[in-house]
Design a protein around this motif. Structure first.
Motif, PDB file in Angstrom:
ATOM      1  N   LYS A 250     -13.093   7.179  -6.022  1.00  0.00           N
ATOM      2  CA  LYS A 250     -12.930   6.637  -7.364  1.00  0.00           C
ATOM      3  C   LYS A 250     -11.718   5.727  -7.341  1.00  0.00           C
ATOM      4  CE  LYS A 250      -9.997  10.425  -9.038  1.00  0.00           C
ATOM      5  NZ  LYS A 250      -9.795  11.435 -10.098  1.00  0.00           N
ATOM      6  N   GLY A 251     -11.638   4.801  -8.303  1.00  0.00           N
ATOM      7  CA  GLY A 251     -10.484   3.912  -8.336  1.00  0.00           C
ATOM      8  C   GLY A 251     -10.636   2.829  -9.377  1.00  0.00           C
ATOM      9  N   ARG A 252      -9.601   2.009  -9.443  1.00  0.00           N
ATOM     10  CA  ARG A 252      -9.629   0.894 -10.382  1.00  0.00           C
ATOM     11  C   ARG A 252      -8.832  -0.262  -9.829  1.00  0.00           C
ATOM     12  NH1 ARG A 252      -8.900   1.648 -15.401  1.00  0.00           N
ATOM     13  NH2 ARG A 252      -9.515   3.844 -15.440  1.00  0.00           N
ATOM     14  N   LEU A 253      -9.168  -1.467 -10.285  1.00  0.00           N
ATOM     15  CA  LEU A 253      -8.493  -2.686  -9.868  1.00  0.00           C
ATOM     16  C   LEU A 253      -8.346  -3.598 -11.066  1.00  0.00           C
ATOM     17  CD1 LEU A 253      -7.502  -4.976  -7.958  1.00  0.00           C
ATOM     18  CD2 LEU A 253      -9.915  -5.505  -7.523  1.00  0.00           C
TER      19      LEU A 253
ATOM     20  N   THR B  46      -3.765  -5.353  -8.700  1.00  0.00           N
ATOM     21  CA  THR B  46      -3.083  -4.069  -8.561  1.00  0.00           C
ATOM     22  C   THR B  46      -4.061  -2.974  -8.924  1.00  0.00           C
ATOM     23  OG1 THR B  46      -1.170  -2.759  -9.249  1.00  0.00           O
ATOM     24  CG2 THR B  46      -2.202  -4.113 -10.928  1.00  0.00           C
ATOM     25  N   GLY B  47      -3.998  -1.861  -8.214  1.00  0.00           N
ATOM     26  CA  GLY B  47      -4.966  -0.817  -8.478  1.00  0.00           C
ATOM     27  C   GLY B  47      -4.588   0.500  -7.856  1.00  0.00           C
ATOM     28  N   SER B  48      -5.512   1.439  -7.954  1.00  0.00           N
ATOM     29  CA  SER B  48      -5.311   2.777  -7.408  1.00  0.00           C
ATOM     30  C   SER B  48      -6.645   3.300  -6.915  1.00  0.00           C
ATOM     31  CB  SER B  48      -4.736   3.714  -8.475  1.00  0.00           C
ATOM     32  OG  SER B  48      -5.633   3.817  -9.577  1.00  0.00           O
TER      33      SER B  48
ATOM     34  N   LEU C 103       0.848  -1.180   0.000  1.00  0.00           N
ATOM     35  CA  LEU C 103       0.000   0.000   0.000  1.00  0.00           C
ATOM     36  C   LEU C 103       0.889   1.236   0.000  1.00  0.00           C
ATOM     37  CD1 LEU C 103      -2.847   1.346   0.354  1.00  0.00           C
ATOM     38  CD2 LEU C 103      -2.449   1.187   2.822  1.00  0.00           C
ATOM     39  N   ALA C 104       0.541   2.223  -0.815  1.00  0.00           N
ATOM     40  CA  ALA C 104       1.266   3.495  -0.854  1.00  0.00           C
ATOM     41  C   ALA C 104       0.245   4.617  -0.826  1.00  0.00           C
ATOM     42  CB  ALA C 104       2.141   3.595  -2.102  1.00  0.00           C
ATOM     43  N   LEU C 105       0.406   5.539   0.121  1.00  0.00           N
ATOM     44  CA  LEU C 105      -0.500   6.665   0.269  1.00  0.00           C
ATOM     45  C   LEU C 105       0.229   7.960  -0.062  1.00  0.00           C
ATOM     46  CD1 LEU C 105      -2.232   5.765   3.660  1.00  0.00           C
ATOM     47  CD2 LEU C 105      -3.043   5.278   1.350  1.00  0.00           C
ATOM     48  N   SER C 106      -0.396   8.793  -0.873  1.00  0.00           N
ATOM     49  CA  SER C 106       0.155  10.101  -1.213  1.00  0.00           C
ATOM     50  C   SER C 106      -0.852  11.169  -0.827  1.00  0.00           C
ATOM     51  CB  SER C 106       0.463  10.186  -2.709  1.00  0.00           C
ATOM     52  OG  SER C 106       1.448   9.241  -3.076  1.00  0.00           O
ATOM     53  N   GLY C 107      -0.352  12.393  -0.652  1.00  0.00           N
ATOM     54  CA  GLY C 107      -1.237  13.479  -0.276  1.00  0.00           C
ATOM     55  C   GLY C 107      -0.814  14.083   1.043  1.00  0.00           C
ATOM     56  N   PRO C 108      -1.575  15.058   1.520  1.00  0.00           N
ATOM     57  CA  PRO C 108      -1.177  15.807   2.729  1.00  0.00           C
ATOM     58  C   PRO C 108      -1.160  14.927   3.969  1.00  0.00           C
ATOM     59  CG  PRO C 108      -3.436  16.348   2.095  1.00  0.00           C
ATOM     60  CD  PRO C 108      -2.870  15.519   0.981  1.00  0.00           C
ATOM     61  N   ALA C 109       0.045  14.603   4.417  1.00  0.00           N
ATOM     62  CA  ALA C 109       0.179  13.708   5.570  1.00  0.00           C
ATOM     63  C   ALA C 109      -0.414  14.325   6.829  1.00  0.00           C
ATOM     64  CB  ALA C 109       1.650  13.369   5.798  1.00  0.00           C
ATOM     65  N   ALA C 110      -0.385  15.645   6.934  1.00  0.00           N
ATOM     66  CA  ALA C 110      -0.894  16.296   8.143  1.00  0.00           C
ATOM     67  C   ALA C 110      -2.378  16.045   8.337  1.00  0.00           C
ATOM     68  CB  ALA C 110      -0.621  17.794   8.072  1.00  0.00           C
TER      69      ALA C 110
ATOM     70  N   THR D  94      -2.046   3.821  -4.140  1.00  0.00           N
ATOM     71  CA  THR D  94      -1.978   2.624  -4.982  1.00  0.00           C
ATOM     72  C   THR D  94      -1.848   1.416  -4.074  1.00  0.00           C
ATOM     73  OG1 THR D  94       0.440   2.759  -5.168  1.00  0.00           O
ATOM     74  CG2 THR D  94      -0.856   3.878  -6.861  1.00  0.00           C
ATOM     75  N   TYR D  95      -2.231   0.252  -4.583  1.00  0.00           N
ATOM     76  CA  TYR D  95      -2.135  -0.969  -3.797  1.00  0.00           C
ATOM     77  C   TYR D  95      -1.860  -2.155  -4.710  1.00  0.00           C
ATOM     78  CZ  TYR D  95      -6.968  -1.506  -5.419  1.00  0.00           C
ATOM     79  OH  TYR D  95      -8.089  -1.593  -6.202  1.00  0.00           O
TER      80      TYR D  95
END
Length: 396
Positions: free
Chosen positions: A306-309, A294-296, A227-234, A279-280
């Motif tokens: 929203k997303g896809r797999l 695999t997806g986002s 798993l990977a997370l992006s965006g404002p960590a705060a 993404t995962y």
């Protein structure tokens, strides 16, 4: 004259060496003091979360070439609202910092642990090897930040869980790996956190396989999640506090989900509004089944998901057939599942059937390979908790 200059040079160099040695010993003493303090701080955090923590002597190492602290007889009991509470006993934990990697904390563990249920059975956990490491941020360490951790990893091999009284092996696992990173300063386009977990070679006792009529010989070849997370960590939740009485693995665990959503929802909403996405990747190999996805995922302008797999599975038909053989009562459900999946089967690289599906969630609808399957109701985000006068609103 030359002799006098040489003596002065020797005295100067000797002074430099002495000062350097004293400085080194000061740093070594400071590092071991911080390690000993870290033990108390970790215990305090667990106590605050409801855990029962105890340990024996905390001893410092004597070598000036490595900072080393050993914790003896560590006992950990998690909070349990009802039912027996498990207590984990670890004979020794070593915390080590090497001069070549001063921002990395190496954790060494005894290879034989004990777990006991209150008023119930006890078990022995035997590892072939087990180790972990944590990596920290220098600025946060110097400023005594509450959480300077930036990355960590855990690795264990040849785990065997035995009944303590009989030495009967209940389950064995060839390898467990886990690692993660975090970046508290991440912005909308930066990586905020990553997580990797994998398990290989899980096998239940043959006795359980026979008594339970378990498929696939009671073995799981491999399981992995990334798993990977992006965006404002705060904006991400700072911590998770389980509601009182929560038993997440109990039959009624679903009743706790609304409370969990009310706790995490406001922070996740802020993260979504700030451009949060991720993404995962996952994999499962058990018996004839070899599946990989695999997806986002992310959020649209209205903070709706929203997303896809992309899912690929080889050997699904054979795996479902094995389940039907072992559990005849599921035959009807398995037949219905096979019928529903039929449009997505193709020929695999070895001539067998392969399930290949592209799922997409967008604009409130789920589609598979371009065909709409169902609509999804709008996500209703929970309201942020009202701030108490004189107190800041909690983060997450």
């Amino acid at each position: 004259m030359k002799g006098r200059k040489m003596r002065r040079l020797v005295r100067f160099l000797s002074l430099v060496v002495v000062l350097a040695a004293l400085g080194w010993l000061g740093l070594w003493w400071y590092a071991e003091s911080r390690l000993a303090l870290a033990v108390d701080q970790a215990a305090a955090r667990l106590h605050a979360a409801g855990w029962t923590v105890s340990h024996g002597a905390v001893t410092r190492g004597t070598s000036p070439f490595v900072a080393d602290v050993r914790v003896a007889d560590l006992r950990l009991t998690p909070p349990v609202a009802d039912g027996p509470a498990p207590t984990l006993e670890i004979p020794a934990v070593d915390l080590v910092v090497h001069p070549a990697a001063p921002l990395t904390l190496d954790l060494g563990f005894a290879t034989v642990w004990r777990m006991a249920l209150e008023g119930g059975p006890s078990f022995t956990l035997r590892f072939g090897s087990i180790a972990a490491d944590d990596r920290f941020d220098l600025a946060d360490l110097l400023h005594h930040a509450p959480d300077p951790l930036r990355a960590g990893a855990f690795h264990a091999t040849d785990l065997r869980v035995d009944s303590e009284n009989t030495n009967f092996t209940l389950v064995s696992i060839a390898a467990i790996d886990a690692s993660g990173t975090r970046n508290p300063d991440a912005g909308p386009d930066s990586m905020a956190a990553t997580l990797h977990e994998s398990l290989r070679g899980l096998a239940l006792s043959p006795l359980f396989v026979t008594l339970g009529n378990l498929p696939f010989g009671g073995k799981l070849t491999a399981l992995s999640v990334d798993l990977a997370l992006s965006g404002p960590a705060a904006a991400l939740p700072a911590r998770l506090t389980l509601p009182p009485g929560a038993r997440w693995l109990a039959p009624g665990a679903a009743a706790n989900l609304p409370a969990l959503w009310r706790q995490l929802g406001p922070a996740l909403h802020r993260w979504a509004q700030g451009g949060g996405h991720g993404t995962y990747d996952f994999g499962l190999t058990v018996g004839p089944l070899d599946a990989h996805g695999t997806g986002s995922f992310g959020f649209d302008a209205g903070a709706q998901p929203k997303g896809r797999l992309h899912l690929v599975a080889d050997g699904l038909g054979a795996a479902l057939g094995a389940l039907s053989t072992h559990y005849p009562s599921l035959t009807g459900d398995i037949s219905a599942l096979t019928t529903a999946a039929a449009p997505y089967f193709t020929r695999g690289p070895k001539g067998g059937q392969r399930l290949a599906v592209d799922f997409v969630l967008a604009h409130g609808a789920v589609s598979a390979n371009g065909t709409k399957l169902t609509t999804v109701p709008p996500l209703v985000w929970p309201a942020s908790p009202q701030a108490v006068p004189g107190k800041a609103a909690p983060k997450g």
